[in-house]
Design a protein around this motif. Structure first.
Motif, PDB file in Angstrom:
ATOM      1  N   CYS A 184       2.409   1.652  -3.433  1.00 27.97           N
ATOM      2  CA  CYS A 184       1.414   2.049  -4.432  1.00 27.97           C
ATOM      3  C   CYS A 184       1.019   3.511  -4.267  1.00 27.97           C
ATOM      4  O   CYS A 184       0.811   4.221  -5.255  1.00 27.97           O
ATOM      5  N   THR A 210      -6.403  -0.646  -1.987  1.00 23.57           N
ATOM      6  CA  THR A 210      -5.188  -1.387  -2.299  1.00 23.57           C
ATOM      7  C   THR A 210      -4.824  -2.345  -1.176  1.00 23.57           C
ATOM      8  O   THR A 210      -4.454  -3.499  -1.418  1.00 23.57           O
ATOM      9  N   MET A 211      -4.923  -1.882   0.056  1.00 30.96           N
ATOM     10  CA  MET A 211      -4.598  -2.753   1.183  1.00 30.96           C
ATOM     11  C   MET A 211      -5.578  -3.913   1.288  1.00 30.96           C
ATOM     12  O   MET A 211      -5.190  -5.041   1.623  1.00 30.96           O
ATOM     13  N   THR A 265       0.829  -1.211   0.000  1.00 31.96           N
ATOM     14  CA  THR A 265       0.000   0.000   0.000  1.00 31.96           C
ATOM     15  C   THR A 265       0.859   1.255   0.000  1.00 31.96           C
ATOM     16  O   THR A 265       0.590   2.197  -0.752  1.00 31.96           O
ATOM     17  N   ALA A 269      -5.823   3.971  -1.062  1.00 31.90           N
ATOM     18  CA  ALA A 269      -4.918   3.201  -0.205  1.00 31.90           C
ATOM     19  C   ALA A 269      -5.667   2.086   0.512  1.00 31.90           C
ATOM     20  O   ALA A 269      -5.165   0.950   0.620  1.00 31.90           O
ATOM     21  N   CYS A 270      -6.872   2.371   1.013  1.00 27.02           N
ATOM     22  CA  CYS A 270      -7.665   1.341   1.687  1.00 27.02           C
ATOM     23  C   CYS A 270      -8.048   0.216   0.728  1.00 27.02           C
ATOM     24  O   CYS A 270      -7.988  -0.969   1.080  1.00 27.02           O
TER      25      CYS A 270
END
Length: 285
Positions: free
Chosen positions: A89, A213-214, A86, A210-211
């Motif tokens: 990215c 992706t994680m 994350t 980001a959330c």
């Protein structure tokens, strides 16, 4: 008389609306279908996690799994890889989005579409490409690097960067050029304009990307399985090993339920951030 007529006319649609029959029952078939396809298997997984191999019903399997070093190691590596992917990215996706949005150069749109094509690829295809590049018989011949946690991390960053880049590009496109011009006219350098004008406007979109992706990286299975890195066992890989290799279905179900709980928590965070970003966009508009 005129006022009475207007009042009667205004009340007529309200009475018609009150008499309109409710059609909420139309939602019943799709809801039942969703419960059947998704809810019922999940209930079976939860029930299986509560039943030991001897047929006893209780929390003994949960206590054995949660107390094992194997599970703790897999959970730690899953979270560490997801956090690392994350972070990578977010850095790479934000940089590419800034370049495409604010640095005029030929081929910017082509580069954006090229990065978008990664979204259409299955994750194991990225791992296969990395094998041709970094594998023992690949172009660079860095096999030891590829089959390590850093190789998995690089593959996941390559695959999931577009999931941060796309919302970042959309957010940067909504930044008012007047704000940047005013900041520049007041003597702010480009770095300060970036920190105090551009990035704050795009922060909700970056956080939601980001959330997401994680969430995806925490459930990644294809890249880890295809590369076969030594001493890298994540929760999805542990579910695969317990359920397919050793046929220990109760322990596999426990790990799967834990992974689902992690995913639901991240998805809830993603939804809250997405709603916050939409609310901020509406307020700005």
């Amino acid at each position: 008389m005129t006022g009475l007529a207007l009042a009667t006319t205004a009340a007529a649609p309200a009475r018609r609306q009150e008499k309109r029959p409710s059609r909420g029952w139309l939602l019943l078939p799709p809801v039942l279908g969703l419960l059947g396809f998704f809810g019922y298997p999940l209930v079976l997984v939860v029930l299986q996690s509560l039943e030991s191999k001897t047929g006893e019903f209780g929390l003994s399997v949960w206590l054995d799994v949660l107390g094992s070093a194997e599970f703790r190691d897999a959970a730690w590596k899953t979270v560490a890889l997801a956090l690392g992917a994350t972070a990578g990215c977010v850095v790479l996706g934000t940089f590419l989005a800034l370049v495409i949005a604010f640095v005029p150069f030929p081929g910017a749109r082509t580069l954006s579409r090229l990065v978008d094509t990664v979204l259409a690829f299955p994750s194991f295809l990225i791992a296969l490409a990395f094998t041709f590049i970094y594998g023992g018989a690949g172009i660079l011949g860095a096999g030891g690097f590829l089959y390590s946690p850093f190789g998995i991390l690089l593959a996941e960053i390559t695959f999931y960067t577009p999931f941060v880049m796309r919302p970042a590009l959309a957010a940067f496109g909504q930044v008012s050029s007047a704000q940047m011009e005013v900041a520049a006219s007041l003597g702010a350098k480009p770095g300060r304009v970036l920190r105090q004008v551009i990035l704050p406007e795009a922060l909700p979109s970056l956080a939601s990307g980001a959330c997401l992706t994680m969430l995806l990286a925490m459930n990644e299975f294809g890249i880890v399985l295809f590369l076969g890195a030594k001493d890298v066992t994540t929760l999805p890989m542990l579910v695969y090993g317990k359920g397919i290799v050793t046929f220990d279905f109760p322990q596999a179900c426990v790990i799967a339920v834990v992974n689902v709980l992690f995913s639901l928590a991240l998805y809830g965070t993603y939804r809250r951030l997405t709603k916050g970003g939409r609310r901020a966009a509406v307020d700005q508009a």
